[in-house]
Design an enzyme around this catalytic site. Structure first.
Site, short mmCIF file in Angstrom:
data_model
loop_
_atom_site.label_atom_id
_atom_site.label_comp_id
_atom_site.label_asym_id
_atom_site.label_seq_id
_atom_site.Cartn_x
_atom_site.Cartn_y
_atom_site.Cartn_z
N GLY A 160 22.39 -14.28 3.35
CA GLY A 160 22.78 -13.10 4.85
C GLY A 160 23.80 -12.22 4.80
CG PHE A 161 25.21 -9.58 8.26
CD1 PHE A 161 24.10 -8.34 8.59
CD2 PHE A 161 25.30 -10.43 8.84
CE1 PHE A 161 23.34 -8.75 9.41
CE2 PHE A 161 24.88 -10.56 9.96
CZ PHE A 161 23.78 -9.58 10.76
N GLY A 162 26.48 -10.59 3.66
CA GLY A 162 27.02 -10.19 2.22
C GLY A 162 25.56 -10.34 0.84
CD GLU B 159 28.17 -12.09 22.75
OE1 GLU B 159 28.14 -10.28 22.58
OE2 GLU B 159 27.74 -12.97 21.35
CB ALA C 38 28.38 -9.48 10.64
N GLY D 154 22.15 -16.67 -1.37
CA GLY D 154 22.52 -16.16 0.45
C GLY D 154 22.54 -15.06 1.15
#
Length: 428
Positions: free
Chosen positions: A14-16, A176, A326, A12
């Site tokens: 992503g952020f991690g 949003e 996040a 992954g």
């Protein structure tokens, strides 16, 4: 991989996963990042891609480009199909169907989360979620396509269905996206159409099953967010549960138990998340447990029980009821990387401690709410804080520069530059 060098596989980008990789760039390890997409996704701004403010590239820089200067890190474009914790290897399939096997000494899995329909997966056909770049681009075509179809429609009732937008879920994402669709119709698209007036005819309906929107922010900020969102023209329906979704609209059970029908061609699902299927795959492989949301339960240092060399981070990890945001993914990814480095240095691992940096949501143009360690900020000042934080976490200077220009055009002016459609792909 170099023989004898500690091998780290990160699933992954992503952020991690990305933060774990970057914190290992100077460590004496060889890192392989494997993901089924070729980009790192800044998910909190997907709604701005969907509403024509930002381009795909501004929120999704190529992973290889982000990591190009980190010589001990390589990137593989592949989809993980299996994890063997006994053999310490990850199996995957490349885009051409070819097999890929990645042996590891340490494994970090940060595969994120998907949309949850609370047992009604059939809703996804007509009310897609917004978790991936593909989701946001598809929503952009559906949103702007709805305006184009309304302009072609002769029947007033049918036209109104095209001009009614339903958002399901009153959390930050739902607020949003609904706020930006309302801003879009009342500012950016004025004078664009001849058969209808977007500012007058467009309806944006936000349905939330709870008593208030933005409930996680607390009563004070929730009330301020509700007031600001209503000013944009969004119709807010709390205590309202969507019971049916089809191509032509939604069925909603209101607070009094009455089910009402709302004709609408465009529906967006923003209510609930579930962990990636890789969480269960990992749990099954390691003999670990998953919680009700499908997240794998981990030890205090984010490793799996009985397998200290395997870490689960971010949205697919269950630890101390941490939220799926996040910041949790970033911090757990960093902690996993630091733990690997500590062990290589002969030190013991330490439990993960989450540093809460607060929550924020952009309610409308130049209006946001912020909860920072109990300090509540709203309105224009909250929006400035929102701008600063999101710019700080955007990956790459080029992305920051282009994003500022896009925000100036959209939030100070009226422009929405990302409105291109492909004929034949407009659908309810």
């Amino acid at each position: 991989m170099t023989g004898g060098t500690h091998r780290v596989v990160i699933v992954g980008a992503g952020f991690g996963g990305l933060f774990a990789a970057r914190f290992l760039r100077r460590a004496p390890v060889e890192v392989t990042v494997v993901d089924r997409t070729n980009h790192h996704l800044f998910q909190p701004l997907l709604y701005q891609v969907a509403t024509g403010i930002l381009s795909a590239g501004q929120v999704a820089p190529p992973t290889r480009d982000v990591l190009k200067n980190d010589k001990n890190i390589s990137v593989e474009l592949a989809e993980v199909t299996g994890i063997d914790v006994a053999a310490k290897q990850v199996t995957a399939v490349r885009p051409d169907g070819g097999p890929l096997t990645l042996p590891y000494d340490s494994l970090v899995v940060g595969a994120g989360a998907g949309q949850s329909y609370f047992g009604h997966d059939e809703f996804s056909e007509f009310a897609p979620g917004m978790k991936t770049l593909a989701d946001a681009l598809a929503h952009r075509e559906r949103i702007f396509g709805a305006f184009e179809m309304a302009e072609l429609e002769e029947d007033a009732k049918a036209r109104q269905a095209w001009l009614t937008f339903v958002v399901i879920g009153g959390g930050a994402t739902g607020v949003e996206i609904s706020g930006q669709i309302a801003e879009l119709s009342r500012r950016a698209l004025t004078d664009n159409f001849r058969r209808f007036d977007p500012a007058r005819d467009v309806k944006v309906l936000l349905f939330e099953g709870g008593k208030e929107i933005l409930a996680t922010f607390g009563g004070e900020l929730s009330a301020k967010g509700t007031k600001e969102l209503a000013k944009t023209g969004v119709e807010i329906h709390t205590g309202s549960i969507v019971t049916g979704v089809d191509a032509d609209g939604v069925d909603v059970k209101g607070p009094d138990g009455t089910v009402s029908r709302y004709p609408a061609k465009t529906k967006i699902w923003a209510a609930g998340v579930s962990a990636s299927p890789l969480a269960k795959m990992l749990a099954d492989a390691a003999g670990a447990e998953c919680d009700r949301a499908g997240r794998v339960k981990v030890e205090p240092d984010c490793s799996l029980p009985g397998h200290p060399e395997v870490f689960a981070v971010g949205d697919m990890m269950s630890l101390n009821n941490l939220p799926g945001v996040a910041e949790v993914a970033m911090q757990t990814g960093i902690h996993a990387a630091q733990t690997i480095k500590r062990r290589l240095g002969g030190k013991e691992s330490q439990p993960f401690t989450y540093r809460d940096v607060g929550s924020m949501a952009a309610v409308s143009r130049r209006r946001a709410i912020v909860d920072f360690h109990g300090i509540h900020v709203s309105g224009f000042l909250g929006w400035l804080m929102w701008l600063f934080v999101h710019l700080a976490f955007l990956t790459g200077f080029k992305n920051r520069f282009k994003t500022v220009i896009s925000w100036m055009l959209s939030f100070i002016g009226r422009g929405r530059t990302e409105r291109a459609l492909i004929f034949g792909r407009i659908e309810p």
